[in-house]
Each structure stands twice: as structure tokens, then as C-alpha cells.
Write a protein that holds these residues in place. Structure first.
Motif, short mmCIF file in Angstrom:
data_model
loop_
_atom_site.label_atom_id
_atom_site.label_comp_id
_atom_site.label_asym_id
_atom_site.label_seq_id
_atom_site.Cartn_x
_atom_site.Cartn_y
_atom_site.Cartn_z
N ARG A 244 0.83 -1.21 0.00
CA ARG A 244 0.00 0.00 0.00
C ARG A 244 0.86 1.26 0.00
O ARG A 244 0.63 2.19 -0.79
CB ARG A 244 -0.93 0.00 1.20
CG ARG A 244 -1.89 1.20 1.21
CD ARG A 244 -2.75 1.23 2.46
NE ARG A 244 -3.68 0.13 2.49
CZ ARG A 244 -3.68 -0.83 3.42
NH1 ARG A 244 -2.79 -0.82 4.40
NH2 ARG A 244 -4.57 -1.80 3.37
N PHE A 248 0.84 3.69 -3.30
CA PHE A 248 0.35 5.06 -3.21
C PHE A 248 1.43 6.05 -3.65
O PHE A 248 1.13 7.03 -4.33
CB PHE A 248 -0.11 5.37 -1.78
CG PHE A 248 -1.50 4.84 -1.48
CD1 PHE A 248 -1.94 3.64 -1.99
CD2 PHE A 248 -2.36 5.55 -0.67
CE1 PHE A 248 -3.21 3.15 -1.71
CE2 PHE A 248 -3.64 5.08 -0.39
CZ PHE A 248 -4.06 3.87 -0.91
N VAL A 273 -7.80 0.23 -9.57
CA VAL A 273 -7.03 0.56 -8.37
C VAL A 273 -6.30 1.89 -8.58
O VAL A 273 -6.32 2.77 -7.72
CB VAL A 273 -6.04 -0.56 -8.03
CG1 VAL A 273 -5.03 -0.09 -6.99
CG2 VAL A 273 -6.80 -1.79 -7.50
N ILE A 277 -7.31 5.23 -6.34
CA ILE A 277 -6.32 5.92 -5.49
C ILE A 277 -6.15 7.37 -5.95
O ILE A 277 -6.11 8.30 -5.14
CB ILE A 277 -4.98 5.16 -5.51
CG1 ILE A 277 -5.12 3.80 -4.82
CG2 ILE A 277 -3.88 5.99 -4.84
CD1 ILE A 277 -3.91 2.90 -4.98
N HIS A 281 -7.99 9.23 -3.06
CA HIS A 281 -6.94 9.52 -2.07
C HIS A 281 -6.22 10.83 -2.39
O HIS A 281 -5.93 11.60 -1.48
CB HIS A 281 -5.92 8.38 -2.03
CG HIS A 281 -4.92 8.50 -0.92
ND1 HIS A 281 -5.24 8.26 0.41
CD2 HIS A 281 -3.62 8.88 -0.93
CE1 HIS A 281 -4.18 8.46 1.16
NE2 HIS A 281 -3.17 8.85 0.38
N ARG A 521 -5.47 -6.35 -4.08
CA ARG A 521 -6.87 -6.18 -3.68
C ARG A 521 -6.96 -5.64 -2.25
O ARG A 521 -7.73 -4.71 -1.98
CB ARG A 521 -7.60 -7.52 -3.78
CG ARG A 521 -7.67 -8.11 -5.19
CD ARG A 521 -8.32 -9.49 -5.15
NE ARG A 521 -8.07 -10.26 -6.35
CZ ARG A 521 -8.89 -10.33 -7.40
NH1 ARG A 521 -10.01 -9.65 -7.39
NH2 ARG A 521 -8.58 -11.08 -8.44
N ALA A 524 -5.89 -1.98 -1.80
CA ALA A 524 -6.77 -0.97 -2.39
C ALA A 524 -8.18 -0.98 -1.80
O ALA A 524 -9.05 -0.28 -2.32
CB ALA A 524 -6.85 -1.20 -3.89
N TYR A 527 -11.06 1.94 -1.90
CA TYR A 527 -10.85 2.86 -3.01
C TYR A 527 -11.51 2.38 -4.31
O TYR A 527 -11.58 3.14 -5.27
CB TYR A 527 -9.35 3.08 -3.25
CG TYR A 527 -8.69 3.78 -2.10
CD1 TYR A 527 -8.74 5.16 -1.98
CD2 TYR A 527 -8.04 3.05 -1.10
CE1 TYR A 527 -8.14 5.80 -0.90
CE2 TYR A 527 -7.45 3.69 -0.02
CZ TYR A 527 -7.50 5.06 0.07
OH TYR A 527 -6.92 5.71 1.15
N VAL A 528 -11.95 1.12 -4.33
CA VAL A 528 -12.53 0.52 -5.52
C VAL A 528 -13.80 -0.22 -5.09
O VAL A 528 -13.80 -0.87 -4.04
CB VAL A 528 -11.54 -0.48 -6.17
CG1 VAL A 528 -12.16 -1.15 -7.40
CG2 VAL A 528 -10.24 0.22 -6.55
N LEU A 533 -13.31 -5.13 -7.07
CA LEU A 533 -12.09 -5.49 -6.34
C LEU A 533 -12.05 -6.97 -6.01
O LEU A 533 -10.98 -7.59 -6.01
CB LEU A 533 -11.98 -4.64 -5.07
CG LEU A 533 -10.61 -4.57 -4.40
CD1 LEU A 533 -9.57 -4.01 -5.35
CD2 LEU A 533 -10.69 -3.71 -3.14
#
Length: 608
Positions: A244, A248, A273, A277, A281, A521, A524, A527-528, A533
């Protein structure tokens, strides 16, 4: 993102050939053209550049970029240029632009060839150090940006595309028929195992390499980075957190741009994904674009609709269609100066037209995820083979039957013991059809080869795909597809920090609870949409050949059956049988596309 070309040697190109080459390069970079030439010792150096402005749009960042006795031409983006620039400033360097171009030049002045170990990005550059009398060429770790070279008695020519070298050198090299044969026999996975091109005497500079020239002879390039599988003890939670954090960061630095950003969106998790993000994010404004195929086993409209609802971003869709197939394939093969390597890569080129029509200069994609997170159907079976003999094997086989095993179409993948019983089985990878020798005049070229990266069966396959097979093919086509329309294309998952970390993760953590790409998976989550996902199905840009190649169209039939050097390699009667509208193409879809693509490649070359 730009186009580059150049020369070093005793007998330079004419000014007219240089100017004609620059005009040809404008398609890769319509925002500025530049030419530099000078004597360096006993040699003449010529550097050509066409600019596609993405970062620091002002003319001060145009190239060739000249400063402090150095001249730089550069194609690509240095995503971490902000951090490297701050480090260089702390070391006393000063800057006159806000570009990543100047960062490369200053980094060279500070660290010499060691600069490549500090860059995150995609690049092909040529940097002339006039004081030292040397020219340095380099490509990024994964070979995202192309750079071809040709040694001649006059000197060394190089360029982002083969056509630039042809034009600048005023030479027309012969086609490598043996490479076309390998492509027809084995498909796209075999195209980049040998460091050659489809033309004699023109070869790519290897990915992750750097070389210094003092004249027209090419020394052996130095490979500055090679991925190694080195698993370390870690928990599932530590693996997810590590992925992660790096994922990111990879997305964050690829969102750096001074122009709007498009994203190619499928119904699968990879592109979703990246989009999730970026939007949720980092609050990035995106426009998304999708290709739609209506046949049931390829139809992902339900998942794309869910993705679009979740993102709330402007969205465009384009249906797959057969109309204009030959014309489009012809344009692409002429631009590639190679066959288009697969249906999926053709469809990507189709989609770029829509992105271009909306005025975008920058797009991001989700390519490369399968090869680093274990996303292919055969990956699951390699993973199961690694568990054989343990108490986990039978329960995990049961999980497979209730998950990915339900969606497998390839008969080779329906047996969970496939790679337990035959760990060296590779027919599904290197043959373009189940019995390829029956349709070829000659035996199916070399036997399938793979690099012996490690003892882990799954990771060995993944590393071959990353460095020698599927990723190089995808990058080759991706660069040409997007740059045909003057669009930069960024690949979020090909991040050296992310991949280096994943190569320390034990293989048992890659697939869990019946899910491939488990770490992606889990990293994320939130976020999905969950229906994407945690879907068991695998999606991406793809379609059956019959959605493109209309076997009832007389023009298509005439093209497929017309005389061609392809029929020196492939049996005409077998192609004729495949072209019958009622012929069953099971297992032959990709091969028939490759025949069409190879024929178009020959047809677009002078003299055929």
C-alpha cells in the motif's frame, strides 16, 4: 515525452536528412523541434529532439537542453524529479527551469553515471559531455521508452523509432524474416527474448542499461539494475502495508503534470485501483476511457459502469467494431515498422483515437500488474504446485475450483495438477495455436526458452514475463500507439520501489482465500467498489478476432489471401480454411490475427 534521434561518428548525416528526420519526429513531439551538432574530438555529434510538453510547458525547457558543457536530449518523464531536485539544491546545484529535463543534467554533473540509480521514471536519453568528449545513452529499468541503435561504417545512429534511424542514415535495412517467423510461431511472448528488431542491423539498447561512447563504435552497455527474488520473513499484514505505501507513492508521483490526465479503464482491478487511489486519495481530476466488446464472455460493461459510478469522473466509451479494421491495422503496422503484436494491443491503439479526439496529451494505464502481483490463470496453478506435498494443497485446490477455476477457458488450465505433474509445461505460452507446426512450412522456430531467475516456479515465470515476454511487448506497442497521437502514456505499476519490495514478499502471500493478486486487492480496499475489487473474473482490453476481422467481407478475404512473404512461412491452404465464415477458430484466434498483422507489416514496407 518526446522523440529523440542522433549520431556520433566520422561521417555525419546531411543537413537535409536531419531536417527531414525532425519533420518525421514531430508526431512524437509537436510542441518544439531542436537540432544540435558539433565536433567532439575527432567525431561529429548530432542530436535531434521533438518535444511533447507535459512538465514546465515554457520554451525554457525545450531541448536539446544545453548547460554547463553538457547537451541533453530526453524522452520520458522523471516522476521523482521534485525530490531529486531538492537533494541537488541541498548539494549546491542551482536551476533555471522547473523541468525534469534539467534535473537529469544536474544529476549527471553531481553523480555521473550513478544518476540512473536515483531516478524513478521512464526514459531514453542521450547526454553529450563536451568537456569529457563522450556521449552517454541510457534507458529506464523496464524499457518503457524505446531507443534503437545502428552501427555503420559512418558511425552510430540512434533514435526513438526505427524510421528515424532510416531517415537520418539514408539507409533501408532488410527485414529480419526469421523474427517474423518466430512471431508467427510463438506469438508476442517471443518477440523480445532476443535483443533485436524486425530489421537487420537495428537493435534496441537494453532496458536498465547505460553506455558511454567516445566514437561510432558501441561498447557493451552496463546493466545497472536486475530484479532478483529475495523473499524475507513477513506477515500478511506487513506485506499489505508495504504494498500500500509503495503503491500510493507510485501513483502520487505519476500524477505530476501540468496538463489534464486521462486514464484507460477496463472492468478489471488493475486500472480501477490506479483510478480509485488517484481520485479518492489524491483528489485528482481524471477523465476515463473504455473499450467495449459485446460478446458475452468478453463483456465487462457491468463492471465498467460500477467503476464509473464509484469514480464520478467524466467517462467515454468506444465499441469494438470490424469496420475499418484493415485500414487501422495498416496505419498501425506502418507506424510500428513491425507487426501489431496482439488483439489487445490493437484495441489499445483503437482506443487512443478516442483519447486524442478529446484533446488529451497524457494518459495513465494499469499495465504490468499481473506480472508483479500474480494475476494470470496459470499463475494460480504455479502457486498450487508450490504447495504440493503440504497440508494446504488439497484445501487450496478446493478454493481454486470455487474461484478462478470456474472461469478458465484454456483446457491446459483446467487441471490443478498441471504444473505438479509437468512443471516444465510451457505449451500455453509459446505456441500461437495448439498444433502450430501443422500450419507452418518450417518447424516452429526455436524451442521455448526462459531465464532461470530463481528456483520458485511462480516467481521465475513472473520475472520472465516482466523482463523478457509480456511486459516488453506491451510497452513496445503502448509507446507507439500513444505517441502516434502525441500522447504520453504512464504505467503506474512499473515502479522500481514497488517491484523491489514485492520481490521480497514470500510467494505464499501472493494468492490467498481463492484470490489472485491478493495483496493488490487488500491494499486498495476502500478505493474501488467491492464488486470489482473482489470479482473472480479477469478483464482487460480484449476481443475475439471475429469481432474485428470480418470473414464475409470480400476485401478482407482478398487481403488475407493475396501473395505475401508470409506464405513462405505459413501454409496458404490452412489460412484459407480459417477464413471460411463457418470455420471453428478455437485456439486459433491469436494466430489468425498474427497472420493478418504480419501480412500488413510486409505490405507497408517498400518493395512488397
Amino acid at each position: 515525452m518526446c522523440g529523440i534521434a542522433g549520431f556520433i561518428g566520422k561521417s555525419p548525416p546531411t543537413r537535409s536528412d536531419a531536417e527531414d528526420t525532425l519533420a518525421m519526429m514531430r508526431q512524437r513531439g509537436p510542441d518544439g523541434l531542436g537540432l544540435f551538432q558539433d565536433d567532439v574530438g575527432a567525431n561529429r555529434v548530432m542530436l535531434l529532439h521533438s518535444r511533447l510538453a507535459i512538465i514546465d510547458l515554457q520554451t525554457r525547457s525545450n531541448q536539446p537542453f544545453i548547460d554547463d558543457g553538457c547537451v541533453l536530449i530526453f524522452n520520458g518523464e522523471i516522476y521523482n524529479y521534485v525530490e531529486v531536485r531538492d537533494e541537488l539544491k541541498a548539494l549546491g546545484q542551482t536551476f533555471r527551469t522547473d523541468s525534469d529535463t534539467e534535473v537529469i543534467l544536474r544529476a549527471y554533473r553531481q553523480w555521473g553515471e550513478g544518476l540512473v540509480d536515483r531516478l524513478q521514471g521512464m526514459w531514453a536519453f542521450a547526454l553529450l559531455d563536451s568537456r569529457a568528449g563522450k556521449l552517454t545513452l541510457s534507458r529506464d529499468p523496464f524499457g518503457e521508452k524505446p531507443l534503437y541503435c545502428m552501427e555503420t561504417p559512418d558511425g552510430l545512429f540512434f533514435g526513438s523509432e526505427i524510421k528515424f534511424i532510416k531517415q537520418l542514415s539514408a539507409r533501408t535495412p532488410a527485414i529480419r524474416h526469421e523474427k517474423v517467423h518466430r512471431f508467427l510461431a510463438h506469438g508476442y511472448r517471443d518477440v523480445f527474448k532476443k535483443k533485436d528488431s524486425f530489421f537487420e542491423g537495428i537493435n534496441p539498447l537494453p532496458a536498465a542499461s547505460i553506455v558511454t561512447l567516445t566514437g561510432g563504435d558501441m561498447p557493451e552497455p552496463r546493466i545497472y539494475w536486475t530484479p532478483h527474488f529475495n523473499p524475507q520473513p513477513m506477515s500478511e499484514g506487513e506485506a499489505i502495508e508495504g504494498v500500500r505505501d509503495r503503491l500510493f507513492d507510485a501513483v502520487k508521483i505519476r500524477l505530476r503534470a501540468d496538463v489534464p490526465i486521462a486514464l484507460t479503464l477496463s472492468g478489471g482491478i488493475d486500472s480501477n485501483v490506479v483510478a480509485g487511489i488517484a481520485v479518492h486519495h489524491f483528489q485528482q481530476n481524471l477523465h476515463t476511457f473504455s473499450m467495449l466488446e459485446s460478446r458475452e464472455d468478453y463483456d465487462e460493461r457491468q463492471f465498467i459502469a460500477a467503476a464509473v459510478r464509484g469514480l464520478g469522473a467524466p467517462h467515454r466509451e468506444r465499441p469494438v467494431q470490424s469496420r475499418g479494421f484493415l485500414e487501422r491495422l495498416g496505419r498501425m503496422a506502418h507506424h510500428y515498422e513491425a507487426p501489431v503484436l496482439s488483439v489487445g494491443m490493437f484495441l489499445e491503439g483503437f482506443l487512443t483515437e478516442t483519447v486524442s479526439a478529446e484533446g488529451f496529451k497524457l494518459a495513465i494505464n494499469g499495465n504490468g500488474s499481473d506480472e508483479i502481483f500474480a494475476g494470470y490463470y496459470d499463475h494460480y496453478l504455479y502457486w498450487l504446485a508450490g504447495l504440493h506435498g503440504t497440508a494446504e494443497f488439497e484445501p487450496e485446490v478446493a478454493r481454486w475450483r470455487e474461484s478462478m477455476g470456474k472461469y478458465v477457458r484454456n483446457p491446459l488450465f483446467k487441471d490443478p495438477m498441471r504444473f505438479v505433474d509437468t512443471p516444465d509445461e510451457r505449451r500455453h505460452l509459446h505456441h500461437n495455436a495448439p498444433d502450430i507446426d501443422s500450419v507452418m512450412h518450417l518447424p516452429s522456430a526455436d524451442p521455448f526458452e526462459e531465464e532461470d531467475f530463481c528456483d520458485d516456479l511462480l516467481r521465475k515465470r513472473m520475472l520472465n514475463e516482466l523482463t523478457r515476454e509480456s511486459v516488453p511487448a506491451t510497452l513496445f506497442c503502448g509507446d507507439l500507439n500513444w505517441m502516434y497521437h502525441s500522447i504520453e502514456n504512464r504505467t503506474a505499476y512499473l515502479d522500481r520501489s514497488l517491484i523491489s519490495f514485492l520481490l521480497t514478499v514470500p510467494s505464499n502471500l501472493l494468492i490467498r482465500e481463492g484470490y489472485s493478486k491478493y495483496l493488490l486487492r487488500k491494499a486498495a480496499e476502500g478505493y474501488v467498489p467491492d464488486e470489482i475489487l473482489f470479482s473472480r473474473q479477469k478483464f482487460g482490453f480484449n476481443a475475439p478476432i471475429t469481432s474485428l476481422l470480418n470473414r464475409e467481407d470480400p476485401d478482407v478475404i482478398d487481403f488475407m489471401m493475396m501473395d505475401s512473404p508470409v506464405f513462405d512461412l505459413v501454409r496458404r491452404d490452412k489460412v484459407e480454411a480459417m477464413m471460411r465464415p463457418d470455420a471453428d477458430l478455437a485456439g486459433l484466434d491469436n494466430f489468425l490475427f498474427c497472420v493478418a498483422s504480419a501480412k500488413m507489416f510486409y505490405a507497408t514496407q517498400a518493395g512488397w
